[in-house]
Design a protein around this motif. Structure first.
Motif, short mmCIF file in Angstrom:
data_model
loop_
_atom_site.label_atom_id
_atom_site.label_comp_id
_atom_site.label_asym_id
_atom_site.label_seq_id
_atom_site.Cartn_x
_atom_site.Cartn_y
_atom_site.Cartn_z
N ILE A 78 1.02 -1.28 -0.09
CA ILE A 78 0.09 0.05 0.09
C ILE A 78 0.85 1.27 0.28
O ILE A 78 0.52 2.48 -0.69
N VAL A 79 1.98 1.31 0.72
CA VAL A 79 2.93 2.29 0.92
C VAL A 79 3.45 2.55 -0.71
O VAL A 79 3.51 3.93 -1.37
N ILE A 225 -6.73 -1.11 -7.61
CA ILE A 225 -5.86 -1.83 -6.86
C ILE A 225 -5.33 -1.45 -5.56
O ILE A 225 -5.00 -1.94 -4.52
N THR A 226 -5.21 0.11 -5.64
CA THR A 226 -4.77 0.90 -4.11
C THR A 226 -5.96 0.49 -3.14
O THR A 226 -5.82 0.34 -1.96
N ILE A 227 -7.06 0.79 -3.76
CA ILE A 227 -8.11 0.62 -2.71
C ILE A 227 -8.46 -0.88 -2.45
O ILE A 227 -8.72 -1.33 -0.95
N ARG A 228 -8.38 -1.80 -3.28
CA ARG A 228 -8.28 -3.23 -2.78
C ARG A 228 -7.05 -3.37 -1.73
O ARG A 228 -7.32 -4.21 -0.87
N PHE A 229 -5.89 -2.78 -1.74
CA PHE A 229 -5.01 -3.36 -0.66
C PHE A 229 -5.15 -2.37 0.57
O PHE A 229 -4.71 -2.71 1.58
N LEU A 230 -6.01 -1.32 0.39
CA LEU A 230 -6.31 -0.74 1.51
C LEU A 230 -7.21 -1.65 2.47
O LEU A 230 -7.15 -1.57 3.40
N GLY A 231 -8.32 -1.94 1.68
CA GLY A 231 -9.15 -3.30 2.54
C GLY A 231 -8.50 -4.30 2.98
O GLY A 231 -8.53 -4.70 4.11
N GLU A 232 -7.53 -4.83 2.38
CA GLU A 232 -6.71 -5.73 2.78
C GLU A 232 -5.74 -5.47 3.88
O GLU A 232 -5.88 -6.08 5.15
#
Length: 348
Positions: A78-79, A225-232
């Motif tokens: 995410i970073v 994809i950034t929102i997906r990893f924010l959720g993760e």
């Protein structure tokens, strides 16, 4: 040149671009297994395994360490993605996409459940119990799941040739799992939790791809994809890590100890390779479809085996090599269809 010819030419260009993104994904994904293996021997993760093994046994130690490594992998990804989106000037677009929860961002949060605590955690569990070579190849059946779900959910077209490729991949998957299990049983050593981890990876990534394909109808891939990893990250750091701590595992203690130069270097390498592998993966879906994107992305298994041999001198078992070769062959069959005549990726 008439309009029909121009349309076919444009469609071919779009497909070629999509295949390029999917190939970049496969290379970066294959590289990711190098830091994903090294991190197990880097402090404090090595000491954490020994500590938990002494009180809860080796199996639980491997699962809990895999959980913490997966959480840090998500954090470094995410970073990397936030820096990437900032460079592209898309942080404002990310804010707008997050606000559109019902039509758009909910799909990426749902994808994070299957892609994170199921697929990525499953892959790290497979690495911990059996090894990176098996973990990479075990998930090669995921395009089968993604293709079928994409067809069922939103009518993505699958040709007869693609179905043939899916059949070959299934045979390869059976060789990896059933053949490998028989070989281990005969040797008196079956790491069944590692096989469960490999199955989690295949199911999780297949389902994630089909779900993400729905969200990418509206969202821009870099943002999605950034929102997906924010959720993760929320799933790991707000729910799963605290649950493990409440269960009595010293996971928070070792999480704080992980902020060392060596650990951050290895995790940063993992975050960059995996983050941009995912960017390429998501960019390929709107261009060539979920099934084809996953089919080309499946070459990551071949890349991982090559990189693990070159840099770490690891050679998987013969059942893994044969099954992996069949999966790669099936992927080539899936993507070798003639796409110039195809008017749309989806059925009417």
């Amino acid at each position: 040149m008439d309009i029909r010819e121009l349309k076919k030419l444009e469609n071919k260009r779009k497909m070629n671009k999509g295949y390029m993104w999917a190939l970049f994904c496969a290379i970066l994904w294959g590289i990711w297994y190098i830091p994903g293996t090294i991190i197990w021997a880097v402090p404090p993760f090595d000491a954490m395994w020994v500590d938990i093994d002494a009180t809860h046994g080796g199996s639980m130690a491997t699962i809990v360490v895999a959980l913490l490594i997966s959480a840090f992998n998500a954090l470094t990804v995410i970073v990397a993605l936030l820096i990437w989106n900032g460079y592209l000037g898309k942080l404002g677009e990310m804010k707008r996409t997050l606000k559109e929860f019902h039509p758009c961002s909910k799909w990426f949060f749902l994808a994070s459940i299957f892609g994170g605590p199921i697929a990525i955690l499953g892959s790290f569990i497979a690495i911990g119990f059996i090894g990176a070579g098996f973990a990479a190849v075990a998930a090669l059946t995921y395009p089968v799941i993604g293709s079928i779900l994409a067809r069922q959910w939103y009518g993505e077209q699958i040709s007869k040739r693609a179905w043939m490729g899916i059949l070959v991949i299934i045979v390869g998957g059976l060789t990896i799992f059933v053949g490998g299990a028989i070989a281990e049983i005969s040797a008196g050593n079956l790491s069944y939790i590692g096989y469960i981890g490999g199955l989690m990876a295949a199911l999780g990534w297949g389902i994630e791809g089909a779900i993400a394909g729905k969200g990418l109808d509206i969202a821009e891939p870099d943002v999605g994809i950034t929102i997906r990893f924010l959720g993760e990250n929320l799933l790991y750091w707000v729910i799963l890590i605290p649950i493990a701590a409440l269960a009595g595992y010293p996971i928070l203690e070792y999480a704080l100890q992980a902020f060392t130069p060596l650990a951050m270097l290895v995790l940063g390498f993992a975050g960059i390779t995996f983050g941009f592998c995912y960017v390429c993966w998501y960019k390929s879906f709107p261009l060539i479809g979920v099934g084809r994107g996953q089919g080309i992305g499946n070459l990551y298994g071949l890349c991982a085996v090559i990189f693990m041999y070159l840099f770490m001198a690891q050679v998987p078992a013969w059942t893994v090599l044969i099954g992996g070769a069949l999966c790669v062959l099936g992927s080539f069959v899936m993507i070798s269809e003639e796409t110039g005549e195809m008017e749309s990726l989806r059925g009417e």
